[in-house]
Design a protein around this motif. Structure first.
Motif, PDB file in Angstrom:
ATOM      1  N   ALA A  30      -3.912 -43.197 -61.657  1.00 28.67           N
ATOM      2  CA  ALA A  30      -3.906 -41.847 -62.192  1.00 28.67           C
ATOM      3  C   ALA A  30      -3.001 -40.844 -61.526  1.00 28.67           C
ATOM      4  CB  ALA A  30      -5.389 -41.296 -61.943  1.00 28.67           C
ATOM      5  N   LEU A  31      -2.614 -41.181 -60.130  1.00 33.84           N
ATOM      6  CA  LEU A  31      -1.621 -40.048 -59.664  1.00 33.84           C
ATOM      7  C   LEU A  31      -0.521 -40.270 -60.327  1.00 33.84           C
ATOM      8  CD1 LEU A  31      -2.846 -40.219 -55.992  1.00 33.84           C
ATOM      9  CD2 LEU A  31      -3.299 -38.303 -57.535  1.00 33.84           C
ATOM     10  N   LEU A  32      -0.018 -41.599 -60.283  1.00 34.86           N
ATOM     11  CA  LEU A  32       1.583 -41.994 -60.821  1.00 34.86           C
ATOM     12  C   LEU A  32       1.647 -41.398 -62.150  1.00 34.86           C
ATOM     13  CD1 LEU A  32       1.708 -45.489 -58.947  1.00 34.86           C
ATOM     14  CD2 LEU A  32       3.036 -43.233 -58.322  1.00 34.86           C
ATOM     15  N   ASP A  33       0.757 -41.788 -62.997  1.00 33.01           N
ATOM     16  CA  ASP A  33       0.549 -41.499 -64.589  1.00 33.01           C
ATOM     17  C   ASP A  33       0.632 -39.913 -64.689  1.00 33.01           C
ATOM     18  OD1 ASP A  33       0.384 -44.164 -65.343  1.00 33.01           O
ATOM     19  OD2 ASP A  33      -1.880 -44.086 -65.544  1.00 33.01           O
ATOM     20  N   ASN A  34       0.146 -39.265 -63.784  1.00 35.06           N
ATOM     21  CA  ASN A  34       0.438 -37.793 -63.669  1.00 35.06           C
ATOM     22  C   ASN A  34       1.427 -37.141 -62.735  1.00 35.06           C
ATOM     23  OD1 ASN A  34      -2.092 -36.528 -65.669  1.00 35.06           O
ATOM     24  ND2 ASN A  34      -2.814 -38.638 -64.288  1.00 35.06           N
ATOM     25  N   HIS A  35       2.391 -37.903 -62.696  1.00 33.70           N
ATOM     26  CA  HIS A  35       3.613 -37.422 -61.931  1.00 33.70           C
ATOM     27  C   HIS A  35       3.570 -37.081 -60.520  1.00 33.70           C
ATOM     28  CE1 HIS A  35       5.292 -37.683 -65.727  1.00 33.70           C
ATOM     29  NE2 HIS A  35       4.418 -37.083 -66.216  1.00 33.70           N
ATOM     30  N   VAL A  36       2.213 -37.529 -59.807  1.00 36.44           N
ATOM     31  CA  VAL A  36       2.286 -37.286 -58.569  1.00 36.44           C
ATOM     32  C   VAL A  36       2.650 -38.629 -57.911  1.00 36.44           C
ATOM     33  CG1 VAL A  36       0.428 -37.126 -56.586  1.00 36.44           C
ATOM     34  CG2 VAL A  36       0.286 -35.743 -58.876  1.00 36.44           C
ATOM     35  N   GLU A  37       3.869 -38.679 -57.297  1.00 35.11           N
ATOM     36  CA  GLU A  37       4.642 -39.777 -57.045  1.00 35.11           C
ATOM     37  C   GLU A  37       4.355 -40.370 -55.439  1.00 35.11           C
ATOM     38  OE1 GLU A  37       6.460 -41.471 -59.261  1.00 35.11           O
ATOM     39  OE2 GLU A  37       5.925 -39.837 -60.354  1.00 35.11           O
ATOM     40  N   ILE A  38       3.078 -40.645 -55.341  1.00 30.71           N
ATOM     41  CA  ILE A  38       2.461 -41.322 -54.085  1.00 30.71           C
ATOM     42  C   ILE A  38       3.226 -42.652 -53.787  1.00 30.71           C
ATOM     43  CG2 ILE A  38       0.673 -42.380 -55.299  1.00 30.71           C
ATOM     44  CD1 ILE A  38      -1.224 -41.783 -52.884  1.00 30.71           C
ATOM     45  N   GLU A  39       3.350 -42.711 -52.580  1.00 32.84           N
ATOM     46  CA  GLU A  39       3.843 -44.058 -52.118  1.00 32.84           C
ATOM     47  C   GLU A  39       3.256 -45.306 -52.363  1.00 32.84           C
ATOM     48  OE1 GLU A  39       6.093 -44.338 -48.505  1.00 32.84           O
ATOM     49  OE2 GLU A  39       5.574 -42.321 -48.193  1.00 32.84           O
ATOM     50  N   HIS A  40       3.772 -46.289 -52.873  1.00 34.52           N
ATOM     51  CA  HIS A  40       2.954 -47.457 -53.241  1.00 34.52           C
ATOM     52  C   HIS A  40       3.844 -48.622 -53.057  1.00 34.52           C
ATOM     53  CE1 HIS A  40       4.743 -45.990 -56.804  1.00 34.52           C
ATOM     54  NE2 HIS A  40       4.337 -47.382 -57.468  1.00 34.52           N
ATOM     55  N   ALA A  41       4.201 -48.973 -51.601  1.00 31.90           N
ATOM     56  CA  ALA A  41       5.414 -49.950 -51.630  1.00 31.90           C
ATOM     57  C   ALA A  41       5.098 -51.453 -52.079  1.00 31.90           C
ATOM     58  CB  ALA A  41       5.571 -49.884 -50.028  1.00 31.90           C
ATOM     59  N   CYS A  42       3.836 -51.939 -52.063  1.00 30.62           N
ATOM     60  CA  CYS A  42       3.394 -53.034 -52.385  1.00 30.62           C
ATOM     61  C   CYS A  42       3.007 -53.142 -53.723  1.00 30.62           C
ATOM     62  CB  CYS A  42       2.280 -53.682 -51.467  1.00 30.62           C
ATOM     63  SG  CYS A  42       0.556 -52.719 -52.043  1.00 30.62           S
ATOM     64  N   ASP A  43       3.510 -52.280 -54.592  1.00 28.14           N
ATOM     65  CA  ASP A  43       3.104 -52.140 -55.851  1.00 28.14           C
ATOM     66  C   ASP A  43       1.593 -52.236 -56.389  1.00 28.14           C
ATOM     67  OD1 ASP A  43       4.180 -51.742 -58.729  1.00 28.14           O
ATOM     68  OD2 ASP A  43       4.696 -53.921 -58.908  1.00 28.14           O
ATOM     69  N   GLN A  44       0.941 -51.860 -55.522  1.00 28.57           N
ATOM     70  CA  GLN A  44      -0.402 -51.694 -55.853  1.00 28.57           C
ATOM     71  C   GLN A  44      -1.243 -52.862 -55.746  1.00 28.57           C
ATOM     72  OE1 GLN A  44      -1.632 -48.683 -59.021  1.00 28.57           O
ATOM     73  NE2 GLN A  44       0.643 -48.572 -59.409  1.00 28.57           N
ATOM     74  N   VAL A  45      -1.072 -53.958 -54.868  1.00 29.62           N
ATOM     75  CA  VAL A  45      -1.633 -55.235 -54.873  1.00 29.62           C
ATOM     76  C   VAL A  45      -2.461 -55.442 -53.179  1.00 29.62           C
ATOM     77  CG1 VAL A  45      -0.033 -56.294 -56.446  1.00 29.62           C
ATOM     78  CG2 VAL A  45       0.353 -56.217 -53.842  1.00 29.62           C
ATOM     79  N   CYS A  46      -2.520 -54.157 -52.824  1.00 31.61           N
ATOM     80  CA  CYS A  46      -3.342 -54.283 -51.476  1.00 31.61           C
ATOM     81  C   CYS A  46      -2.752 -54.765 -50.450  1.00 31.61           C
ATOM     82  CB  CYS A  46      -4.930 -54.719 -51.720  1.00 31.61           C
ATOM     83  SG  CYS A  46      -6.083 -54.231 -50.386  1.00 31.61           S
ATOM     84  N   ALA A  47      -1.606 -54.759 -50.224  1.00 37.17           N
ATOM     85  CA  ALA A  47      -0.750 -55.552 -49.179  1.00 37.17           C
ATOM     86  C   ALA A  47      -0.072 -54.393 -48.067  1.00 37.17           C
ATOM     87  CB  ALA A  47       0.286 -56.594 -49.871  1.00 37.17           C
ATOM     88  N   CYS A  48      -0.279 -53.122 -48.317  1.00 33.78           N
ATOM     89  CA  CYS A  48       0.307 -52.331 -47.407  1.00 33.78           C
ATOM     90  C   CYS A  48      -0.518 -50.950 -47.090  1.00 33.78           C
ATOM     91  CB  CYS A  48       1.797 -51.736 -47.858  1.00 33.78           C
ATOM     92  SG  CYS A  48       1.715 -50.678 -49.288  1.00 33.78           S
ATOM     93  N   THR A  49      -0.250 -50.143 -46.654  1.00 28.44           N
ATOM     94  CA  THR A  49      -1.050 -48.899 -46.674  1.00 28.44           C
ATOM     95  C   THR A  49      -0.512 -47.523 -47.200  1.00 28.44           C
ATOM     96  OG1 THR A  49      -0.540 -48.514 -44.275  1.00 28.44           O
ATOM     97  CG2 THR A  49      -2.414 -49.679 -44.526  1.00 28.44           C
ATOM     98  N   THR A  50       0.681 -47.707 -47.670  1.00 27.14           N
ATOM     99  CA  THR A  50       1.376 -46.347 -48.052  1.00 27.14           C
ATOM    100  C   THR A  50       0.742 -45.528 -49.255  1.00 27.14           C
ATOM    101  OG1 THR A  50       2.538 -47.667 -49.784  1.00 27.14           O
ATOM    102  CG2 THR A  50       3.624 -47.382 -47.698  1.00 27.14           C
ATOM    103  N   CYS A  51      -0.435 -46.120 -49.929  1.00 25.56           N
ATOM    104  CA  CYS A  51      -1.014 -45.269 -50.890  1.00 25.56           C
ATOM    105  C   CYS A  51      -2.449 -44.527 -50.458  1.00 25.56           C
ATOM    106  CB  CYS A  51      -1.060 -45.966 -52.142  1.00 25.56           C
ATOM    107  SG  CYS A  51      -2.453 -47.330 -51.902  1.00 25.56           S
TER     108      CYS A  51
END
Length: 112
Positions: A30-51
């Protein structure tokens, strides 16, 4: 459609922001779809904590946390009892308020 209130963050939402997204959507999506460019280094697969986000209101309305998310969150900077990985926190029909922590553990961004 639930509303997500994003508290002010110097980089991602300097003045805060309010967005809406369909139930069943992850907070990160939802954030990314609305131009809030939160970090998501693992591409949203629960492999990091950047989001990592802190859910200030509406925590109980989100999808239940699975064990792999709990394990990853142990590594998050600024962990609080109401922390979630935004890529794993699925919206219901309830509004939520989130805070994006000032820092994340992202070696690439920190130039290490």
């Amino acid at each position: 459609m639930p509303v997500i209130k994003i508290l002010p963050h110097p980089e991602y939402a300097p003045e805060g922001k309010t967005i809406s997204a369909p139930a069943g959507t992850s907070i990160c999506e939802a954030l990314l779809d609305n131009h809030v460019e939160i970090e998501h280094a693992c591409d949203q697969v629960c492999a990091c904590t950047t989001c990592h986000v802190i859910v200030r209101e509406g925590f109980a309305s989100l999808s239940e946390m699975e064990e792999n998310e709990e394990d990853m969150l142990d590594r998050a900077w600024g962990l609080e009892p109401n922390s979630r990985l935004s890529c794993q926190a699925i919206l219901s029909n309830t509004d939520v308020t989130v805070e994006i922590p000032k820092y994340s553990i992202n070696h690439a961004k920190e130039n290490h």
